[in-house]
Design an enzyme around this catalytic site. Structure first.
Site, mmCIF file in Angstrom:
data_model
loop_
_atom_site.group_PDB
_atom_site.id
_atom_site.type_symbol
_atom_site.label_atom_id
_atom_site.label_comp_id
_atom_site.label_asym_id
_atom_site.label_seq_id
_atom_site.Cartn_x
_atom_site.Cartn_y
_atom_site.Cartn_z
ATOM 1 N N TYR A 55 0.802 -1.232 0.000
ATOM 2 C CA TYR A 55 0.000 0.000 0.000
ATOM 3 C C TYR A 55 0.837 1.286 0.000
ATOM 4 O O TYR A 55 0.265 2.382 -0.070
ATOM 5 C CB TYR A 55 -0.959 -0.011 1.196
ATOM 6 N N HIS A 83 -8.669 1.562 -5.865
ATOM 7 C CA HIS A 83 -7.861 0.680 -5.011
ATOM 8 C C HIS A 83 -6.400 1.038 -5.202
ATOM 9 O O HIS A 83 -5.933 1.191 -6.344
ATOM 10 C CB HIS A 83 -8.087 -0.790 -5.378
HETATM 11 C C1 DQA Z 1 -7.690 -2.119 -1.151
HETATM 12 C C2 DQA Z 1 -7.717 -3.559 -1.654
HETATM 13 C C3 DQA Z 1 -8.634 -4.400 -0.793
HETATM 14 O O1 DQA Z 1 -8.638 -5.745 -1.263
HETATM 15 C C4 DQA Z 1 -8.156 -4.397 0.641
HETATM 16 O O2 DQA Z 1 -9.060 -5.121 1.456
HETATM 17 C C5 DQA Z 1 -7.933 -3.028 1.173
HETATM 18 C C6 DQA Z 1 -7.318 -2.025 0.312
HETATM 19 C C7 DQA Z 1 -6.674 -1.257 -1.949
HETATM 20 O O3 DQA Z 1 -6.730 -0.049 -1.823
HETATM 21 O O4 DQA Z 1 -5.824 -1.807 -2.652
HETATM 22 O O5 DQA Z 1 -8.195 -2.754 2.335
HETATM 23 O O6 DQA Z 1 -8.980 -1.539 -1.351
#
Ligand code: DQA
Length: 153
Positions: free
Chosen positions: A29, A106
């Site tokens: 992330y 995402h």
């Molecule tokens: C997310 C991807 C999701 O699968 C995960 O549960 C998240 C973050 C992303 O920003 O890549 O919490 O939404």
């Protein structure tokens, strides 16, 4: 006559665990915190002539209440639903009711990860979907909404 209180105001909603950005699995992330992400979104929005109303919650019902606000108070919605992407029919139903454009964002490329992340309840009701561009995804979403909102004006 536009009845929305401010059509250039965009609601940016981040869902569960995104308050941990910067500390949570940074290899996936990134190192930016939620505050960094929101500041950047505000700056990008200002450059585009938009205003950002940024919020984060770990609670499904709170997220749904905020989506309801966007029915009257915002010109568009950017949402990273976090894990609720893959589980929440209720959030999907709230988004489907919105008369304004919705961008699902995402940070990670959900399609390149565990198979359960490839399914999104939100994507079928989103206007656009951006995945895997990191925090830049929010900039891209704002850019898309700016063009949409200008076209509608
Ligand atoms: C997310 C991807 C999701 O699968 C995960 O549960 C998240 C973050 C992303 O920003 O890549 O919490 O939404």
């Amino acid at each position: 006559m536009e009845w929305r209180s401010n059509p250039r105001r965009v609601l940016v909603v981040n869902g569960p665990n995104l308050d941990l950005l910067g500390r949570r699995e940074p290899d996936i992330y990134g190192h930016d915190t939620l505050a960094d992400l929101e500041d950047r979104a505000r700056r990008t929005a200002a450059d585009l002539g938009l205003e950002v109303d940024a919020r984060q919650s770990n609670h499904e019902g709170v997220l749904i209440d905020w989506v309801h606000e966007a029915m009257t108070d915002h010109g568009g919605l950017i949402i990273n639903p976090g894990g609720y992407t893959h589980t929440s029919v209720a959030l999907r139903d709230a988004l489907a009711a919105l008369p304004v454009p919705v961008v699902e964002v995402h940070l990670s490329n959900v399609h390149a990860r565990e198979s359960f992340r490839s399914h999104s309840y939100v994507s079928p009701v989103a206007t656009a979907v951006i995945a895997g561009a990191g925090v830049t995804g929010y900039d891209l979403a704002l850019r898309f909404l700016a063009e949409r909102l200008v076209r509608q004006a």
